[in-house]
Design a protein around this motif. Sequence first.
Motif, short mmCIF file in Angstrom:
data_model
loop_
_atom_site.label_atom_id
_atom_site.label_comp_id
_atom_site.label_asym_id
_atom_site.label_seq_id
_atom_site.Cartn_x
_atom_site.Cartn_y
_atom_site.Cartn_z
N VAL A 112 0.67 -1.27 0.06
CA VAL A 112 -0.19 -0.08 -0.15
C VAL A 112 0.92 1.35 -0.12
N ILE A 113 0.58 2.07 -0.97
CA ILE A 113 1.10 3.56 -0.84
C ILE A 113 0.18 4.38 -0.53
N ALA A 114 0.22 5.25 0.45
CA ALA A 114 -0.98 6.30 1.03
C ALA A 114 -0.17 7.47 1.03
N GLU A 115 -0.84 8.60 0.60
CA GLU A 115 -0.37 9.89 0.57
C GLU A 115 -1.51 10.85 0.79
N ARG A 116 -1.15 12.15 1.42
CA ARG A 116 -1.96 13.03 1.85
C ARG A 116 -2.60 14.04 0.95
N PHE A 117 -3.85 14.22 1.05
CA PHE A 117 -4.64 15.29 0.24
C PHE A 117 -5.22 16.44 1.26
N VAL A 118 -4.99 17.62 0.98
CA VAL A 118 -5.99 18.55 1.82
C VAL A 118 -6.54 19.66 0.74
N SER A 119 -7.38 20.57 1.43
CA SER A 119 -8.27 21.31 0.75
C SER A 119 -7.32 22.58 -0.20
N ASP A 120 -6.12 23.08 0.26
CA ASP A 120 -5.43 24.08 -0.13
C ASP A 120 -4.27 23.55 -1.01
N VAL A 121 -4.04 22.38 -1.36
CA VAL A 121 -3.02 21.83 -2.10
C VAL A 121 -3.15 21.23 -3.31
N PRO A 122 -3.35 21.60 -4.47
CA PRO A 122 -3.81 20.99 -5.68
C PRO A 122 -3.45 19.48 -6.01
N LYS A 123 -2.32 19.23 -5.27
CA LYS A 123 -1.98 17.87 -5.60
C LYS A 123 -1.74 16.99 -4.28
N SER A 124 -1.34 15.69 -4.16
CA SER A 124 -0.79 15.19 -2.92
C SER A 124 0.47 16.04 -2.25
N VAL A 125 0.24 15.83 -0.93
CA VAL A 125 1.21 16.71 -0.25
C VAL A 125 2.54 16.02 -0.22
N ASP A 126 2.50 14.72 -0.40
CA ASP A 126 3.73 13.95 -0.49
C ASP A 126 4.40 14.06 -2.00
N GLY A 127 3.48 14.19 -2.82
CA GLY A 127 4.21 14.59 -4.09
C GLY A 127 4.35 13.31 -5.09
N SER A 128 3.76 12.17 -4.93
CA SER A 128 3.94 11.06 -5.77
C SER A 128 2.63 10.65 -6.72
#
Length: 372
Positions: free
Chosen positions: A52-68
């Motif tokens: 599993v790869i899990a990455e963070r998403f929030v309301s004010d960043v248009p892509k994954s916070v982790d970047g992948s």
Amino acid sequence: MPLVKEEGGFYDRDPREYELRVGVVFPGPYRASINSLGHQLIYYVSNEVEGVIAERFVSDVPKSVDGSLRLKDLDLMLVSIHYEGQIHTFLRMLQDWGIPASRRRREIPIIAGGPALNNPLPVSEVFDAVVVGDGEEVVPKLLSMIREGASKEEIASLDGIYVRGKRNVRFQRASMEYLPESQILAHFPEGKNPFLLEVSRGCSQGCRFCLLGWTQRPRRDRPLRQIEEQIEIAAELGFEKVYLIASDLLSHPRIADIMKKILDEGLTFSTPSLRADELDDDVLEVLRMAGVRTVTIAPETGSWRVKLAINKPMENRDIIGVAEDLRDSGIRKLKTYFVLGFPFERLDDVKESARLAYELSSVGLEVEASVS
């Protein structure tokens, strides 16, 4: 959101090397997400599941916070809803992403959890499934089943999982053995975010207006050794401040020792709202040693009639006495929380609350009264 230097996450991974790609969504801005321990727990525990790869998403960043990961890469979304207003925020995020809110109209499954969804029925047409209760032990099982190709029926049979039409769901109470060995450390122009330290979970006080006092009852305290290890990790990772998390912080039998340990590691700390009737001499002394200047208490009301009705009976004169003790311990500012609008409330009850706030302001502290 301006770009910030961040440590503690999972970066520069190739999604093609993983069988299941998961978006861990926080319905709010980045700064709020890194101050949510629940969001971070799900992020870390998800990444410990094989494949599993899990990455963070929030309301004010248009892509994954982790970047992948990109949105179109995701096989699944996990979202934590901490209070009802975040449901609306999440629906706006889905709209911005072009993803249908209705589970019947979209392709990507979305599984939610969090304190605001202890009654999952109102959102059962939005989310494909809801974790009821603590998630850190359910989520790894859930992700493993999905990665292995489990059917919807098999997933629905998992303890603690609600799906539309399921009648019996057991509230999940985690053993609280799990805590990640890292946390997100962000470097903002004004400084670093605090290390999040959960001291206890739930509350045994039984205030009748409080959700956690009933769904997370009785309170569960983390053992002192586990907490001390977390404080040492905070110092090793380069954090400067610890935020103590608990619904009833001062009920932990070793709370003064916990605060002293934080100071011994060269860190500072801040606290949530404290119960005025639990502020003892040991805690006051540690607050003085730490140079704390602001303390928050929640009288809720100045009316004795309402205090009895909401099961939070503390005499106003005792609250004023606590304020005087705080002043004598070097506290300069007292924040207070009041609640207006109880269904049985009268105008005289409201006046009693105003009178209590006024009397507190006469003690010699700067008093800030917040009303909800």
